[in-house]
Design a protein around this motif. Structure first.
Motif, PDB file in Angstrom:
ATOM      1  N   LEU A  19     -12.932   6.997  -1.067  1.00 33.85           N
ATOM      2  CA  LEU A  19     -12.244   7.880  -0.203  1.00 33.85           C
ATOM      3  C   LEU A  19     -12.200   9.250  -1.260  1.00 33.85           C
ATOM      4  CD1 LEU A  19     -10.270   8.998   1.521  1.00 33.85           C
ATOM      5  CD2 LEU A  19      -8.378   7.684   0.279  1.00 33.85           C
ATOM      6  N   ILE A  20     -12.343   9.309  -2.472  1.00 35.02           N
ATOM      7  CA  ILE A  20     -11.981  10.150  -3.279  1.00 35.02           C
ATOM      8  C   ILE A  20     -13.216  11.425  -3.237  1.00 35.02           C
ATOM      9  CG2 ILE A  20     -11.931  11.444  -5.679  1.00 35.02           C
ATOM     10  CD1 ILE A  20      -9.856   9.093  -6.124  1.00 35.02           C
ATOM     11  N   VAL A  21     -14.473  10.786  -3.116  1.00 33.68           N
ATOM     12  CA  VAL A  21     -15.831  11.414  -3.126  1.00 33.68           C
ATOM     13  C   VAL A  21     -16.202  11.681  -1.553  1.00 33.68           C
ATOM     14  CG1 VAL A  21     -16.355  10.696  -5.300  1.00 33.68           C
ATOM     15  CG2 VAL A  21     -17.021   9.196  -3.447  1.00 33.68           C
ATOM     16  N   GLY A  22     -15.382  11.428  -0.624  1.00 29.29           N
ATOM     17  CA  GLY A  22     -15.582  11.484   0.664  1.00 29.29           C
ATOM     18  C   GLY A  22     -16.437  10.709   1.281  1.00 29.29           C
ATOM     19  N   LYS A  23     -16.569   9.281   1.072  1.00 27.77           N
ATOM     20  CA  LYS A  23     -17.322   8.276   1.381  1.00 27.77           C
ATOM     21  C   LYS A  23     -16.494   7.232   2.324  1.00 27.77           C
ATOM     22  CE  LYS A  23     -21.351   9.680  -0.583  1.00 27.77           C
ATOM     23  NZ  LYS A  23     -22.357  10.334  -0.002  1.00 27.77           N
ATOM     24  N   ALA A  24     -15.434   7.483   2.576  1.00 26.73           N
ATOM     25  CA  ALA A  24     -14.623   6.706   3.278  1.00 26.73           C
ATOM     26  C   ALA A  24     -13.550   7.340   3.920  1.00 26.73           C
ATOM     27  CB  ALA A  24     -14.126   5.484   2.567  1.00 26.73           C
ATOM     28  N   GLU A  25     -12.746   6.930   4.878  1.00 23.74           N
ATOM     29  CA  GLU A  25     -11.841   7.555   5.891  1.00 23.74           C
ATOM     30  C   GLU A  25     -10.461   7.254   5.226  1.00 23.74           C
ATOM     31  OE1 GLU A  25      -9.019   8.357   8.833  1.00 23.74           O
ATOM     32  OE2 GLU A  25      -9.479   6.262   8.291  1.00 23.74           O
ATOM     33  N   ALA A  26      -9.605   8.287   5.168  1.00 22.54           N
ATOM     34  CA  ALA A  26      -8.404   8.305   4.432  1.00 22.54           C
ATOM     35  C   ALA A  26      -7.457   7.028   5.172  1.00 22.54           C
ATOM     36  CB  ALA A  26      -7.738   9.624   4.706  1.00 22.54           C
ATOM     37  N   LYS A  27      -7.259   7.163   6.460  1.00 18.40           N
ATOM     38  CA  LYS A  27      -6.369   6.227   6.959  1.00 18.40           C
ATOM     39  C   LYS A  27      -6.574   4.761   6.792  1.00 18.40           C
ATOM     40  CE  LYS A  27      -4.431   9.419  10.513  1.00 18.40           C
ATOM     41  NZ  LYS A  27      -3.941   9.690  11.937  1.00 18.40           N
ATOM     42  N   SER A  28      -7.945   4.527   6.850  1.00 17.31           N
ATOM     43  CA  SER A  28      -8.391   3.145   6.986  1.00 17.31           C
ATOM     44  C   SER A  28      -8.225   2.389   5.416  1.00 17.31           C
ATOM     45  CB  SER A  28      -9.839   2.925   7.155  1.00 17.31           C
ATOM     46  OG  SER A  28     -10.715   3.462   6.357  1.00 17.31           O
ATOM     47  N   VAL A  29      -8.377   3.402   4.412  1.00 15.92           N
ATOM     48  CA  VAL A  29      -8.370   3.107   3.024  1.00 15.92           C
ATOM     49  C   VAL A  29      -6.714   3.060   2.478  1.00 15.92           C
ATOM     50  CG1 VAL A  29      -8.633   3.788   0.550  1.00 15.92           C
ATOM     51  CG2 VAL A  29     -10.442   4.194   2.379  1.00 15.92           C
ATOM     52  N   GLY A  30      -5.966   3.880   3.494  1.00 16.00           N
ATOM     53  CA  GLY A  30      -4.480   3.929   3.129  1.00 16.00           C
ATOM     54  C   GLY A  30      -3.830   2.536   3.707  1.00 16.00           C
ATOM     55  N   VAL A  31      -4.276   2.046   4.847  1.00 17.88           N
ATOM     56  CA  VAL A  31      -3.847   0.731   5.091  1.00 17.88           C
ATOM     57  C   VAL A  31      -4.191  -0.333   4.036  1.00 17.88           C
ATOM     58  CG1 VAL A  31      -4.117  -1.053   6.751  1.00 17.88           C
ATOM     59  CG2 VAL A  31      -4.016   1.303   7.673  1.00 17.88           C
ATOM     60  N   PHE A  32      -5.461  -0.168   3.532  1.00 15.58           N
ATOM     61  CA  PHE A  32      -5.543  -1.388   2.473  1.00 15.58           C
ATOM     62  C   PHE A  32      -4.959  -1.159   1.309  1.00 15.58           C
ATOM     63  CE2 PHE A  32      -8.127  -3.556  -0.588  1.00 15.58           C
ATOM     64  CZ  PHE A  32      -8.244  -4.886  -0.294  1.00 15.58           C
ATOM     65  N   ASN A  33      -4.503   0.028   0.971  1.00 15.79           N
ATOM     66  CA  ASN A  33      -3.520   0.244  -0.354  1.00 15.79           C
ATOM     67  C   ASN A  33      -2.326  -0.162  -0.041  1.00 15.79           C
ATOM     68  OD1 ASN A  33      -4.354   2.376  -2.512  1.00 15.79           O
ATOM     69  ND2 ASN A  33      -5.771   2.626  -0.808  1.00 15.79           N
TER      70      ASN A  33
END
Length: 205
Positions: A19-33
């Motif tokens: 996510l940090i380097v722009g390779k993943a989308e914030a909301k989907s990664v946020g859900v997993f967090n």
């Protein structure tokens, strides 16, 4: 800290690095967090309640909260598009705590691998503070550090533990080399980052 927790943390940090380097989308990664963060807040509460309440048990279980709360804070910030300065200040608090765990690993537990691991985590949380609160342009470097640490300090040690070979003499020797090599790589990257920041600034004067 439970190696199951470390295993889950490896997955979260891997996704966060992308996510940090722009390779993943914030909301989907946020859900997993949020998912892993809730697990790593609920589990230590249960372990503490069912433990003998000795100070070293509480000390070890409390470390799980550092990860769980970071993931919850990161996930909520990403999902809701909040200002990330608060997250950065929290990370700075965690840096101080992680330094204490680093020193304790050396002085009390005589655990070199543990000390290197906590030291690397303290460095990572410091980078999150610099990026989120001080708004330093270090995302590319931060992403690489997070990616490497997701494997070197979390995922692979957990897998080795599950296979019953973690903390064996040969693995310890190999892992000292792996971790020291990672630290040297980070140091070189930090030096290059400093040069890249200084040179443009000096060119404007």
């Amino acid at each position: 800290m439970s190696f199951v927790g470390l295993f889950l943390s490896g997955a979260v940090l891997f996704l966060n690095s992308l996510l940090i380097v722009g390779k993943a989308e914030a909301k989907s990664v946020g859900v997993f967090n949020l998912f892993v963060g809730m697990i790593q807040v609920i589990i230590p509460f249960y372990l503490i309640i069912t433990s003998e309440q000795s100070h070293w048990e509480l000390y070890n279980f409390a470390s799980i909260f550092l990860f769980g709360l970071t993931y919850l804070y990161f996930g909520i910030t990403a999902l809701m598009g909040l200002d990330s300065k608060g997250l950065g200040w929290f990370c700075l608090w965690v840096v101080v705590v992680a330094i204490v765990y680093t020193v304790t690993a050396i002085v009390h537990f005589h655990d070199g691998i543990g000390a290197l691991t906590w030291g690397m985590w303290a460095f990572l949380w410091l980078l999150f503070f610099l990026s989120n609160t001080l708004q330093m342009k270090i995302d590319h470097f931060l992403g690489k550090v997070a990616f490497i640490q997701s494997w070197v300090t979390l995922t692979i040690p957990s897998l080795l533990y599950f296979m019953g070979i973690w903390n064996t003499p040969i693995v310890n020797q190999i892992w000292y080399v792996v971790m020291i090599g990672s630290i040297v790589y980070f140091a070189i990257g930090l030096f290059k980052l400093k040069i890249s920041i200084i040179l443009p600034a000096s060119g404007k004067t």
